[in-house]
Design a protein around this motif. Structure first.
Motif, short mmCIF file in Angstrom:
data_model
loop_
_atom_site.label_atom_id
_atom_site.label_comp_id
_atom_site.label_asym_id
_atom_site.label_seq_id
_atom_site.Cartn_x
_atom_site.Cartn_y
_atom_site.Cartn_z
N HIS A 1 35.51 -64.30 54.85
CA HIS A 1 35.78 -65.68 54.71
C HIS A 1 35.20 -66.36 53.46
CE1 HIS A 1 37.46 -69.46 56.22
NE2 HIS A 1 36.31 -70.00 55.95
N GLY B 1 46.80 -63.38 61.53
CA GLY B 1 46.81 -62.89 62.84
C GLY B 1 48.34 -62.81 63.41
N VAL C 1 41.51 -63.01 50.71
CA VAL C 1 40.41 -62.23 50.62
C VAL C 1 40.24 -61.01 49.73
CG1 VAL C 1 39.87 -62.59 53.15
CG2 VAL C 1 41.07 -60.60 52.68
N ALA D 1 43.10 -64.97 65.26
CA ALA D 1 42.59 -65.04 63.81
C ALA D 1 42.00 -66.07 63.58
CB ALA D 1 43.72 -64.69 62.84
N ARG D 2 42.29 -67.37 63.90
CA ARG D 2 41.61 -68.59 63.62
C ARG D 2 40.29 -68.64 64.21
NH1 ARG D 2 46.48 -70.75 65.31
NH2 ARG D 2 45.50 -71.64 67.01
N TRP E 1 44.36 -67.56 57.99
CA TRP E 1 44.02 -66.49 59.06
C TRP E 1 45.06 -66.44 60.01
CZ3 TRP E 1 40.99 -63.09 58.19
CH2 TRP E 1 39.57 -63.32 57.55
N THR F 1 33.68 -64.23 59.66
CA THR F 1 33.51 -63.06 58.94
C THR F 1 32.98 -63.26 57.56
OG1 THR F 1 35.81 -63.06 58.22
CG2 THR F 1 35.45 -62.11 60.35
N GLY G 1 38.43 -65.03 62.37
CA GLY G 1 38.44 -65.08 60.81
C GLY G 1 37.32 -65.78 60.11
#
Length: 298
Positions: free
Chosen positions: A55, A86, A291, A45-46, A82, A52, A49
């Motif tokens: 973000h 995750g 988000v 995820a780091r 993120w 995207t 994310g």
């Protein structure tokens, strides 16, 4: 075709692709030891994310809510967001194995005990904060079954997959938002069964509530139910204690007092509840899912 509650689920081709991708990911994470799965989910995820579109949404919202943060602090906090998200996803297949007293500390258990022993209903509220999926688990493992309201996934196949995991983890009843949910929740409260609700998402048809000093459209259902039935309201949050260890914090209950002016009472109740969310988020901003589009663009 996959089934849920005995009903065959039908979906579009792209939803099947997403479904089998989710199944593969859950199988992969489920085959790994919990700490390894959590770390891998956080790492992925780091890496993904921040690339995207959402973000940028998260960055904008954090600028609005926490303008005192420097650019470096905001970037670090978003990376932590993120990482947490995750880890939450990677921990899903391990939920049925998590137990209080092992990887989960429970603080404020006396408030759960008081509700359970009273035989009367209460409404527990939280947010997409830490690993929010542990709230129902903490309740049922403390002897207080909950009926939880949630926003159903857009993909009916993924929805079936998540609900199966949630049910095996806690046994709690999960009711998707909507007209049927409102009736089910009212019935549960009338039968002295406690509810759990996540109250941090936007609802355009809701009411405008101050949130970090800015108006945010919010569903008033929790205040409406608490005022109608005079149920105590109890905040619960889940903090991450590094890797896959957690602290569930149950706060003292409070009452929403009716004045006879419905609109004013709903606004006062939701303002008080959002004040609690603000405190939590200000303490651990990396724990909240930024988000969500909580404020209109200016």
């Amino acid at each position: 075709m996959p089934k849920w509650a005995g009903v065959t689920l039908r979906a579009e081709p792209h939803e099947y692709v997403a479904y089998f991708g989710a199944r593969f990911a859950l199988l992969l994470f489920g085959c790994l030891p919990l700490d390894t799965a959590s770390a891998l989910g956080g790492w992925l995820a780091r890496k993904i994310g921040p690339r995207t579109r959402v973000h940028r949404v998260a960055d904008r919202q954090m600028r609005l809510a926490l303008p005192h943060l420097s650019d470096a602090e905001r970037a670090s906090t978003l990376l932590g967001m993120w990482d947490n998200l995750g880890r939450v996803m990677a921990e899903y297949p391990h939920l049925p194995k998590l137990r209080l007293g092992d990887r989960i500390e429970l603080h404020g258990v006396e408030h759960i005990d008081a509700v359970r022993d009273s035989g009367k209903a209460a409404i527990f509220f939280s947010a997409h904060y830490g690993n929010w999926e542990l709230i129902s688990l903490a309740g049922t493992q403390s002897g207080l079954p909950l009926t939880l309201v949630y926003r159903a996934a857009n993909n009916p196949l993924t929805e079936e997959l998540l609900q199966s995991l949630r049910h095996r983890a806690s046994g709690a009843r999960h009711v998707p938002k909507g007209v049927r949910a409102a009736r089910a929740l009212l019935q549960a409260l009338n039968n002295n069964q406690s509810l759990g609700m996540l109250v941090d998402q936007k609802l355009n048809s809701g009411i405008s509530v101050p949130f970090f000093g800015r108006p945010a459209m919010t569903a008033p259902a929790i205040a409406e139910l608490a005022l109608r039935l005079q149920c105590p309201v109890i905040g619960v949050r889940v903090e991450r204690l590094g890797s896959a260890r957690f602290r569930v914090l149950v706060e003292p209950p409070f009452q929403l007092s009716p004045s006879g002016e419905r609109d004013a009472d709903l606004l006062a109740g939701m303002t008080r509840i959002h004040g609690v969310l603000e405190r939590w988020i200000a303490e651990r901003p990396d724990h909240w899912f930024w988000v969500h589009k909580r404020w209109p663009k200016e």
